[in-house]
Design a protein around this motif. Structure first.
Motif, PDB file in Angstrom:
ATOM      1  N   ASP A  80       0.208  14.747  29.281  1.00  0.00           N
ATOM      2  CA  ASP A  80       0.010  15.697  28.179  1.00  0.00           C
ATOM      3  C   ASP A  80       1.186  16.665  28.052  1.00  0.00           C
ATOM      4  OD1 ASP A  80      -2.518  14.590  27.793  1.00  0.00           O
ATOM      5  OD2 ASP A  80      -3.440  15.977  29.217  1.00  0.00           O
ATOM      6  N   LEU A  91       1.044  18.193  33.334  1.00  0.00           N
ATOM      7  CA  LEU A  91      -0.383  18.062  33.038  1.00  0.00           C
ATOM      8  C   LEU A  91      -0.644  16.671  32.487  1.00  0.00           C
ATOM      9  CD1 LEU A  91      -0.899  21.529  31.299  1.00  0.00           C
ATOM     10  CD2 LEU A  91      -1.541  20.897  33.643  1.00  0.00           C
ATOM     11  N   THR A 101      -3.955  13.649  31.417  1.00  0.00           N
ATOM     12  CA  THR A 101      -5.385  13.372  31.231  1.00  0.00           C
ATOM     13  C   THR A 101      -5.782  12.231  32.157  1.00  0.00           C
ATOM     14  OG1 THR A 101      -5.378  14.118  28.936  1.00  0.00           O
ATOM     15  CG2 THR A 101      -7.142  12.608  29.573  1.00  0.00           C
ATOM     16  N   GLN A 119      -8.288  17.066  31.820  1.00  0.00           N
ATOM     17  CA  GLN A 119      -6.893  17.297  32.131  1.00  0.00           C
ATOM     18  C   GLN A 119      -6.741  17.780  33.573  1.00  0.00           C
ATOM     19  OE1 GLN A 119      -4.585  20.596  30.259  1.00  0.00           O
ATOM     20  NE2 GLN A 119      -3.560  18.900  29.255  1.00  0.00           N
ATOM     21  N   ARG A 174      -7.535  23.181  28.004  1.00  0.00           N
ATOM     22  CA  ARG A 174      -6.561  23.576  26.971  1.00  0.00           C
ATOM     23  C   ARG A 174      -7.247  23.796  25.629  1.00  0.00           C
ATOM     24  NH1 ARG A 174      -1.885  25.205  29.065  1.00  0.00           N
ATOM     25  NH2 ARG A 174      -0.570  24.352  27.434  1.00  0.00           N
TER      26      ARG A 174
END
Lengths: 376, 97
Positions: free
Chosen positions: B13, B19, B21, B30, B94
């Motif tokens: 991501d 980061l 998923t 995440q 997020r």
């Protein structure tokens, strides 16, 4: 051998149990002094009770359930500090679910929430940071809890908060460190231990080297163990083999997860963000030198202890509670005066009854509490 | 919290913040992957990795057979269900600020 048929690999388990039996038979263990092997980690405790591993072992081996459940060793005074921070109107207090029911002197975090405090369960410190991002007008506090397994996650979250310039986020740091704790156990006059099952996921972070003193200075064998029943049985066999040969080494049965030198990025984050406290208070065990960490001065603005005036009052464990003796292995969970009566997983009095990694809750859940209560 | 849970990295991501998923027993969430990244195993090579996740941080790479075995044990201990539930109740990392 109550649960052995449940193992996916029952045949392997039976072979290991037989190996353990025949090894012990050659060791001349006196009837009145069984070998005491401590599993340090609460995850091992849970697995040992779930799979009935104690019941499979010959009577010459006694497992002592160590203090490695971070929720269980949290002292009442620290829970009160949490409640005091959580009850401030400007605060959103975020915590792992495990810590919600730990009793304080007046209430748990769950009760504080029922009384109107804004307490929110989070899965990860990253989620606490999101809460801070989404609520810029509130002060978001994360309850940092755990040994070295979770210590890097809190540190990395603080580094991210710093990088993103998030100012309304802080950590109430209650992280604890394993090595001084094992040393305190080895120095305790109550305890006569013959060997250790070393923690798996703490060691995944710190590696095997920090335990060398156990072998070199205290001359006790330690085998870093995985969590599956076969891992635990094999690790017990490895400890016994060392005792038989008169060796004291740090061996790694869980090498598939635990590198000898640990996890470098995690260790870098830990040393960047934390420093050792002079001492830290443990429920049941009292104060242990250098057993906790706090945030370094560079991260003072993320430190809830400096941001808010926390009462920081030391409060004695309830008198009826014998968690300390259970933690040190002096008594078994069911020998505690309040086990299963005044202290149950629904209404815990002592911390060992709170988490499934606590010896009492694990014993209550799997260990046939009825038979012990009936026997008394 | 201490036993962690295995998951598989689906996509990256945020390269800089490391980061990604992951799929954890059908639940997507995440996680931070900085503890499994080094010069020999850069961020881009993490897709498809099975990892052991502790409180939202991938802490160790594992092989698939081991991941499946670990998940079985965690389910028997009741720990896997507790982790899914904790992930479900926790705010997504997020969500729009």
């Amino acid at each position: 051998m109550k649960y052995v048929d449940e193992f996916r690999d029952g045949a392997k388990a039976r072979i290991l149990v037989r190996e353990i039996e025949s090894l012990v038979a050659t060791m001349g263990v006196p009837d009145d002094r069984p070998l005491h092997i401590m599993e340090v980690c609460g995850g091992h405790t849970h697995s040992i009770f779930r799979y009935g591993i104690e019941g499979m072992l010959p009577k010459e081996i006694e497992l002592v359930h160590g203090p490695g459940c971070p929720v269980c060793v949290l002292p009442i005074g620290r829970v009160d500090d949490c409640v005091s921070i959580a009850e401030r109107p400007e605060v959103i207090f975020t915590t792992f679910g495990d810590a919600m029911r730990v009793p304080g002197s007046k209430k748990s975090l769950l009760q504080a929430k029922a009384d109107g405090a804004d307490v929110r369960m989070v899965y990860s410190p990253m989620d606490a940071l999101t809460v801070a991002r989404n609520n810029p007008e509130r002060d978001v506090v994360f309850f940092g809890l755990g040994f070295e397994t979770t210590m890097p996650s809190t540190a990395l979250t603080i580094l991210q908060a710093e990088g993103d310039g998030i100012r309304n986020f802080s950590v109430f740091c209650n992280h604890i460190t394993i090595v001084p704790t094992i040393k305190a156990i080895l120095d305790s006059p109550d305890l006569k231990l013959d060997g250790f099952l070393g923690p798996g996921h703490v060691s995944m972070v710190i590696g095997a080297a920090p335990y060398e003193f156990v072998a070199n200075f205290y001359r006790k064998p330690m085998v870093i163990a995985g969590f599956e029943p076969l891992d635990i049985l094999q690790s017990i066999w490895m400890v016994l083999q060392q005792i038989k040969e008169g060796r004291a080494d740090i061996e790694n049965q869980y090498a598939r997860i635990v590198p000898d030198d640990g996890n470098a990025p995690a260790l870098r984050a830990i040393s960047r963000v934390y420093e050792l406290r002079e001492f830290f208070e443990w429920r049941g065990l009292g104060s242990i030198d250098h057993s906790g960490v706090k945030l370094r001065d560079n991260y003072a603005s993320f430190d809830a202890e400096r941001k808010f005036a926390v009462p920081n009052v030391k409060i004695a464990d309830p008198e009826a509670c014998q968690c300390g003796e259970v933690l040190k292995g002096v008594i078994k969970p069911w020998q505690c005066k309040v086990f299963g009566s005044a202290c149950t997983p629904e209404m815990p009095l002592g911390a060992l009854m709170v988490s499934s990694e606590g010896a009492c809750a694990a014993h209550y859940q799997y260990g046939g509490v009825k038979q012990h209560v009936a026997a008394e | 919290m201490c036993l962690g849970i295995p998951g598989r990295i689906l996509r990256i991501d945020d390269d800089a913040k490391m980061l990604a998923t992951v799929d954890v027993g059908g639940v997507r969430r995440q996680v931070n992957i900085c503890c499994i990244v080094d010069d020999e195993h850069p961020v881009s090579s993490c897709i498809g990795d099975w990892v052991l996740i502790h409180v939202g941080f991938a802490m160790s790479r594992i092989d698939e057979a081991q991941a499946i075995q670990t998940l079985k044990i965690l389910t028997e201990l009741g720990e896997a269900q507790a982790e899914y539930e904790a992930m479900r109740l926790s705010p997504p990392p997020r969500e729009a600020a």
